[in-house]
Design a protein around this motif. Structure first.
Motif, short mmCIF file in Angstrom:
data_model
loop_
_atom_site.label_atom_id
_atom_site.label_comp_id
_atom_site.label_asym_id
_atom_site.label_seq_id
_atom_site.Cartn_x
_atom_site.Cartn_y
_atom_site.Cartn_z
N PRO A 152 0.82 -1.21 0.00
CA PRO A 152 0.00 0.00 0.00
C PRO A 152 0.85 1.26 0.00
CG PRO A 152 -0.89 -1.58 1.55
CD PRO A 152 0.43 -2.14 1.08
N GLY A 153 0.54 2.16 -0.92
CA GLY A 153 1.26 3.42 -0.98
C GLY A 153 2.62 3.35 -1.63
N LYS A 154 2.99 2.18 -2.14
CA LYS A 154 4.30 2.03 -2.76
C LYS A 154 4.17 1.57 -4.21
CE LYS A 154 6.89 0.99 1.45
NZ LYS A 154 7.87 0.06 2.09
N GLU A 155 5.23 1.75 -4.97
CA GLU A 155 5.23 1.31 -6.36
C GLU A 155 5.47 -0.19 -6.43
OE1 GLU A 155 6.83 5.42 -8.50
OE2 GLU A 155 7.99 3.57 -8.64
N ARG A 156 5.02 -0.77 -7.55
CA ARG A 156 5.28 -2.18 -7.78
C ARG A 156 6.78 -2.39 -7.98
NH1 ARG A 156 1.25 -5.41 -11.72
NH2 ARG A 156 -0.16 -4.29 -10.30
N GLU A 157 7.31 -3.45 -7.36
CA GLU A 157 8.74 -3.69 -7.45
C GLU A 157 9.02 -5.15 -7.80
OE1 GLU A 157 10.73 -3.17 -3.70
OE2 GLU A 157 9.49 -4.65 -2.66
N LEU A 158 10.18 -5.36 -8.40
CA LEU A 158 10.61 -6.70 -8.76
C LEU A 158 10.94 -7.50 -7.50
CD1 LEU A 158 11.69 -8.87 -10.81
CD2 LEU A 158 13.92 -7.77 -10.51
#
Length: 120
Positions: free
Chosen positions: A41-47
């Protein structure tokens, strides 16, 4: 029509383990790579981790040494073994099938996501 479906998410205590599975289905000629991404929540999608058809792997820095990705090419399936889980691993985990070749196109496909919650 290609579908990507994840399974295996859930609630686990810190220090525990979970195993995620992802299967791509349809009339598929080949898949270049399959991988896992996550979004809190509130963060960008990351690998999180990715594996190519030849077995080369790459991991996000925050999961190196704790998570392991593997692939069953014949089944167009990828797995993510997650050990030593931390509360900061809590996120929706998405599976991506990269460069999926069918008789009609070559495209990327995403699954719908599976929730992983790690309690402290």
């Amino acid at each position: 029509q290609v579908q990507v479906v994840e399974s295996g998410g859930g609630l686990v205590q810190a220090g525990g383990s979970l195993r995620l599975s992802c299967a791509a289905s349809g009339i598929i000629f080949s898949i270049n790579a399959m991988g896992w991404y996550r979004q809190a929540p509130g963060k960008e999608r990351e690998l999180v981790a990715v594996i190519t058809s030849r077995g080369s792997t790459d991991y996000g820095d925050s999961v190196k040494g704790r998570f392991t990705i593997s692939r069953a090419n014949a089944k167009n399936t990828v797995y993510l073994q997650m050990n030593s889980l931390k509360p900061e691993d809590t996120a929706v985990y998405y599976c991506k099938a990269d460069t999926v070749a069918t008789a009609w196109s070559s495209s990327d496909y995403w699954g719908q996501g599976t929730q992983v919650t790690v309690s402290s």
